[in-house]
Design a protein around this motif. Structure first.
Motif, mmCIF file in Angstrom:
data_model
loop_
_atom_site.group_PDB
_atom_site.id
_atom_site.type_symbol
_atom_site.label_atom_id
_atom_site.label_comp_id
_atom_site.label_asym_id
_atom_site.label_seq_id
_atom_site.Cartn_x
_atom_site.Cartn_y
_atom_site.Cartn_z
ATOM 1 N N ALA A 172 -65.335 67.545 26.956
ATOM 2 C CA ALA A 172 -66.150 68.761 26.902
ATOM 3 C C ALA A 172 -67.484 68.599 27.622
ATOM 4 N N GLY A 173 -67.821 67.367 27.994
ATOM 5 C CA GLY A 173 -69.085 67.127 28.670
ATOM 6 C C GLY A 173 -70.280 67.170 27.747
ATOM 7 N N THR A 174 -70.063 66.883 26.458
ATOM 8 C CA THR A 174 -71.151 66.882 25.485
ATOM 9 C C THR A 174 -71.415 65.465 24.998
ATOM 10 N N PRO A 175 -72.602 65.178 24.486
ATOM 11 C CA PRO A 175 -72.893 63.828 23.996
ATOM 12 C C PRO A 175 -72.026 63.463 22.800
ATOM 13 N N VAL A 176 -71.697 62.190 22.698
ATOM 14 C CA VAL A 176 -71.023 61.660 21.510
ATOM 15 C C VAL A 176 -72.057 61.581 20.396
ATOM 16 N N ARG A 177 -71.719 62.104 19.239
ATOM 17 C CA ARG A 177 -72.656 62.140 18.119
ATOM 18 C C ARG A 177 -72.380 60.957 17.186
ATOM 19 N N LEU A 178 -73.396 60.108 17.015
ATOM 20 C CA LEU A 178 -73.239 58.867 16.276
ATOM 21 C C LEU A 178 -74.297 58.754 15.190
ATOM 22 N N PRO A 179 -73.884 58.402 13.967
ATOM 23 C CA PRO A 179 -74.889 58.190 12.925
ATOM 24 C C PRO A 179 -75.575 56.824 13.032
ATOM 25 N N TYR A 180 -74.868 55.831 13.593
ATOM 26 C CA TYR A 180 -75.428 54.487 13.718
ATOM 27 C C TYR A 180 -75.070 53.911 15.090
ATOM 28 N N PRO A 181 -75.730 54.353 16.151
ATOM 29 C CA PRO A 181 -75.379 53.844 17.494
ATOM 30 C C PRO A 181 -75.599 52.349 17.643
ATOM 31 N N GLY A 182 -76.455 51.772 16.802
ATOM 32 C CA GLY A 182 -76.716 50.334 16.867
ATOM 33 C C GLY A 182 -75.832 49.504 15.971
ATOM 34 N N ALA A 183 -74.823 50.118 15.356
ATOM 35 C CA ALA A 183 -73.919 49.374 14.482
ATOM 36 C C ALA A 183 -72.967 48.517 15.311
ATOM 37 N N HIS A 184 -72.838 47.254 14.943
ATOM 38 C CA HIS A 184 -71.948 46.333 15.635
ATOM 39 C C HIS A 184 -70.535 46.413 15.059
ATOM 40 N N THR A 185 -69.554 46.312 15.955
ATOM 41 C CA THR A 185 -68.160 46.130 15.546
ATOM 42 C C THR A 185 -67.543 45.068 16.448
ATOM 43 N N ASP A 186 -66.312 44.709 16.153
ATOM 44 C CA ASP A 186 -65.615 43.636 16.878
ATOM 45 C C ASP A 186 -64.324 44.173 17.484
ATOM 46 N N PRO A 187 -64.394 45.159 18.399
ATOM 47 C CA PRO A 187 -63.200 45.881 18.830
ATOM 48 C C PRO A 187 -62.102 44.975 19.371
ATOM 49 N N VAL A 188 -60.917 45.120 18.765
ATOM 50 C CA VAL A 188 -59.771 44.303 19.148
ATOM 51 C C VAL A 188 -58.721 45.198 19.797
ATOM 52 N N HIS A 189 -58.156 44.734 20.882
ATOM 53 C CA HIS A 189 -57.175 45.470 21.673
ATOM 54 C C HIS A 189 -55.854 45.547 20.909
ATOM 55 N N GLU A 190 -55.194 46.706 20.948
ATOM 56 C CA GLU A 190 -53.922 46.875 20.253
ATOM 57 C C GLU A 190 -52.846 45.932 20.784
ATOM 58 N N ALA A 191 -52.925 45.580 22.074
ATOM 59 C CA ALA A 191 -51.945 44.644 22.639
ATOM 60 C C ALA A 191 -52.113 43.249 22.055
ATOM 61 N N ASP A 192 -53.349 42.857 21.746
ATOM 62 C CA ASP A 192 -53.578 41.564 21.110
ATOM 63 C C ASP A 192 -53.017 41.550 19.694
ATOM 64 N N LEU A 193 -53.168 42.652 18.985
ATOM 65 C CA LEU A 193 -52.596 42.730 17.641
ATOM 66 C C LEU A 193 -51.074 42.644 17.700
ATOM 67 N N ALA A 194 -50.486 43.309 18.682
ATOM 68 C CA ALA A 194 -49.032 43.264 18.830
ATOM 69 C C ALA A 194 -48.557 41.857 19.172
ATOM 70 N N GLU A 195 -49.273 41.184 20.064
ATOM 71 C CA GLU A 195 -48.875 39.823 20.430
ATOM 72 C C GLU A 195 -49.055 38.859 19.266
ATOM 73 N N ALA A 196 -50.083 39.070 18.458
ATOM 74 C CA ALA A 196 -50.257 38.248 17.260
ATOM 75 C C ALA A 196 -49.113 38.489 16.284
ATOM 76 N N ALA A 197 -48.733 39.752 16.104
ATOM 77 C CA ALA A 197 -47.614 40.071 15.221
ATOM 78 C C ALA A 197 -46.325 39.451 15.740
ATOM 79 N N TYR A 198 -46.099 39.534 17.049
ATOM 80 C CA TYR A 198 -44.907 38.930 17.638
ATOM 81 C C TYR A 198 -44.877 37.424 17.360
ATOM 82 N N ALA A 199 -46.017 36.770 17.501
ATOM 83 C CA ALA A 199 -46.078 35.322 17.293
ATOM 84 C C ALA A 199 -45.673 34.938 15.875
ATOM 85 N N VAL A 200 -46.216 35.643 14.880
ATOM 86 C CA VAL A 200 -45.909 35.255 13.505
ATOM 87 C C VAL A 200 -44.509 35.701 13.084
ATOM 88 N N LEU A 201 -43.964 36.714 13.745
ATOM 89 C CA LEU A 201 -42.597 37.132 13.451
ATOM 90 C C LEU A 201 -41.565 36.167 14.012
#
Length: 295
Positions: free
Chosen positions: A141-170
């Protein structure tokens, strides 16, 4: 070995299914809305769908759904399932997890599996990189992303890494029966992620800081109040505080976790007017690092 992959329309399940197919491993997909010859109906909140879905399975990749877990465990044992790999959440490790509805639901599923005769492997991701798909609407829409805590840290993990981890333990019995906390390789604030996403898109991605109350009102139509409160509490705790990272993705897959920059470059099309694919993802609660119902 036959594997049931639940939540078949979810991003992690789709990536896992592709790995199993590429290696010729017998598996079937379970979904609330099955499509295709290899998919069976498996609604994790409807025990009536469990017998057919579990028939012949020896291992299960399971999305966390607390409402039907006791019946699922009972049916899995009766069907001869030996190993369940649960996509749980690192939220269960928080000191006040019992008071957090997102964490408590995952803990309920973990406890049910651990109390059963089934061998359980617990994958506990932090924040999913696919959280960023929630910003596609404002970007289109070309509008700003509205964030309550723009300075909040997270540890974003790729879905492909989760799948490969699941494959390994399976597929490697030596890795099964343990718990793993899976994170991306970087602790990033929401502002950092928007900057990285902007570089991938080739244009700035502006954001606007809003109050917690404003954000909660804006998402009230699709995130229930208690869950919105839990998210706000999680983000507030991480405001200006780097996330704790682990090497568990590397330990399971044999290579470094993919960066958020890599994820952004791979998903540029999802932020275009005709390319957004939010429906294939488990949902907004699943993308917080506290995964909800699989599809």
């Amino acid at each position: 070995m036959s594997i049931l992959v639940t939540g078949a329309r979810g991003a992690v399940a789709r990536n896992l299914a592709a790995l199993l197919s590429a290696r010729g491993l017998a598996h079937r997909l379970g979904s609330r809305e099955p499509a295709g010859p290899r998919t069976v109906r498996c609604d994790l909140s409807d025990p009536g769908t469990f017998p057919e879905a579990l028939a012949g399975a020896r291992s299960v990749f399971l999305y966390a759904e607390a409402s039907g877990i006791e019946a699922f465990v009972e049916e899995a044992v009766a069907a001869g399932v030996e190993h369940v790999v649960l996509l749980s959440s690192s939220a269960v490790l928080a000191p006040a997890a019992a008071d957090n509805p997102l964490a408590a639901a995952h803990r309920t599923v973990e406890d049910a599996l651990l109390a059963s005769p089934l061998r359980a492997t617990l994958l506990r991701p932090g924040s999913f990189a696919t959280n960023a798909l929630g910003w596609a609407g404002p970007l289109r829409a070309g509008t700003p992303v509205r964030l309550p805590y723009p300075g909040a840290h997270t540890d974003p993990v790729h879905e492909a890494d989760l799948a490969e981890a699941a494959y390994a333990v399976l597929t490697d019995p030596a890795l099964a029966g343990r718990s793993y906390t899976l994170t991306g390789p970087q602790s990033l604030t929401f502002a950092d992620q928007l900057s990285i996403l902007g570089r991938a898109l080739g244009r700035p991605v502006p954001y606007e800081e809003v109050t917690a109350e404003q954000w909660k009102a804006e998402v009230g139509a699709f995130i229930p109040g208690p869950y919105a409160d839990a998210l706000l509490e999680y983000w507030a705790a991480g405001d200006g505080v780097p996330a704790t990272l682990t090497d568990h993705v590397t330990r399971l897959t044999g290579r470094p976790a993919r960066s958020f920059g890599t994820w952004a470059e791979e998903h540029v099309g999802d932020f275009s007017a005709d390319g957004f694919r939010n429906a294939e993802d488990p949902g907004p609660l699943a993308r917080t690092g506290a995964s909800g119902k699989g599809e």
